[in-house]
Design an enzyme around this catalytic site. Structure first.
Site, PDB file in Angstrom:
ATOM      1  N   ILE A   1     -11.047   2.390   4.435  1.00 61.36           N
ATOM      2  CA  ILE A   1     -10.801   1.338   5.269  1.00 61.36           C
ATOM      3  C   ILE A   1     -11.478   1.491   6.648  1.00 61.36           C
ATOM      4  O   ILE A   1     -11.563   0.386   7.424  1.00 61.36           O
ATOM      5  CB  ILE A   1      -9.190   1.037   5.606  1.00 61.36           C
ATOM      6  N   ASP A   2     -12.210   2.673   6.813  1.00 61.55           N
ATOM      7  CA  ASP A   2     -13.029   2.756   8.174  1.00 61.55           C
ATOM      8  C   ASP A   2     -14.131   2.139   8.091  1.00 61.55           C
ATOM      9  O   ASP A   2     -14.740   1.926   9.450  1.00 61.55           O
ATOM     10  CB  ASP A   2     -13.319   4.378   8.174  1.00 61.55           C
TER      11      ASP A   2
ATOM     12  N   GLN B   1      -0.955   0.259   7.488  1.00 60.69           N
ATOM     13  CA  GLN B   1      -2.373  -0.376   7.481  1.00 60.69           C
ATOM     14  C   GLN B   1      -2.948  -0.128   6.218  1.00 60.69           C
ATOM     15  O   GLN B   1      -3.713  -0.818   5.831  1.00 60.69           O
ATOM     16  CB  GLN B   1      -3.332   0.183   8.594  1.00 60.69           C
TER      17      GLN B   1
END
Ligand code: ADP
Length: 323
Positions: free
Chosen positions: A127-128, A255
């Site tokens: 997700i980075d 998240q």
């Protein structure tokens, strides 16, 4: 000739990892291969914790976030001794190739393993969104939408009470999620690790927003920014008069857990299938990513030890828009 492969998910989990796994398993089986699912990343590889997966075993997982294989951080795999143990496990099982679904650290492990002579192929998933070799990685779209929904909701409550909200999002070294959520969520200020931010400048812009009569102020900060949410809140309390009443929300692990978006399911499916296709064509030691809306194949040696830079033009645009 490949007859058997293993697949693992490693590092931070990302929505869409299951869809990638499903694609690897089903396209591998289609080629007549046996596909072993390794539990808990490199830890399971060293411990020989794996089992063959059937088409049915990966049924019904597409819509679930996280990874059914489990993920882990495995310090032992960073050592040559640890990786030798993994090599021995794979040799004993007569497995000829390994697919690693994961982010920057995991692809570092894949590169190290590949350098020891074992055929490895990486699938870009984090997700980075900090992997060189992929414009966008599996999980980013879902995580961004989860963050955005939170920002939108906080904005509604902020407006009702004329409050400022400091919202901290994930990103220890990478501000992609904060920047994109800040732009898409119409934030008044954004702080990312890649660029030094002056807390007084943020305070001044929030004060100006207050004086102009804005009903709310949203500040999106990445957890790894020099001033994270706690740091900024402390600074404001000691040195600044914002006008607004301030509240802090740290989004944390919510998240990660979102149900993968259509985009992430499709991206993961294509990258997983491409990994199998490239292995069958005799390629390995590469990362499968997505560049300019096409499959991209980049040598792992060019991926490791690097970090995709943040788009500074977008940061400039954000500054213009937030006034
Ligand atoms: P992510 O893949 O999400 O960036 P990490 O950075 O935690 O997650 O990396 C996941 C795992 O990959 C580590 O726990 C370790 O087992 C392995 N790994 C990371 N870097 C290396 C490396 N340089 N050599 C060998 N293994 C590594």
């Amino acid at each position: 000739m490949i007859r058997r492969i293993a697949v693992l998910t490693s590092g931070g989990d990302a929505p869409g990892m299951n869809a990638a796994l499903r694609a690897v398993v089903r396209t591998g089986i289609e080629r007549g291969w046996e596909v072993f699912g390794v539990n808990h990343g490199y830890t399971g590889l060293i411990a020989d914790d794996m089992a063959p997966l059937s088409r049915r075993d990966v049924g019904g997982i597409m819509g679930h976030g996280g990874t059914i294989l489990g993920s882990a951080r495995c310090p032992e795999f960073r050592t040559e001794e640890g990786r030798r143990k993994a090599l021995a496990v794979l040799a004993r099982r007569d497995i000829q190739a390994l697919v690693v679904i994961g982010g920057n650290g995991s692809q570092g492990g894949a590169a190290a393993f590949s350098q020891m002579g074992f055929p490895v192929i990486g699938v870009a998933s984090t997700i980075d969104n900090d992997l060189v070799g992929s414009d966008i990685t599996i999980g980013v779209d879902t995580a961004l939408n989860v963050v955005l929904e939170a920002v939108d909701r906080l904005k509604v409550t902020a407006s009702s009470h004329q409050r400022a909200f400091l919202i901290e999002v994930m990103g220890r070294e990478c501000g992609y999620l904060a920047l994109m959520a800040g732009i898409a969520g119409g934030a008044e200020a954004i702080a990312v690790p890649e660029v030094e931010t002056d807390p007084q400048e943020i305070a001044d812009s929030i004060r100006v927003a207050y004086e102009r009569g804005k009903p709310h102020a949203i500040i999106v900060v990445a957890e790894g920014a020099r001033y994270n949410a706690a740091g900024l809140a402390a600074y404001f309390q000691a040195h600044a008069e914002l006008g607004f009443d301030l509240r802090v929300t740290i989004l944390g692990h919510v998240q990660r857990g979102g149900a993968p978006s259509a985009f992430d399911r499709l991206l993961a499916t294509r990258l997983g299938a491409a990994a199998v296709e490239r292995l069958a064509a005799g390629e390995h030691g590469v990362l499968i990513g997505w560049i300019k809306s096409e499959i991209a194949v980049t040598p792992l040696s060019q991926v490791v030890g690097r970090r995709k830079p943040l788009d500074v033009d977008l940061l400039q645009l954000a500054h213009i828009l937030e006034k």
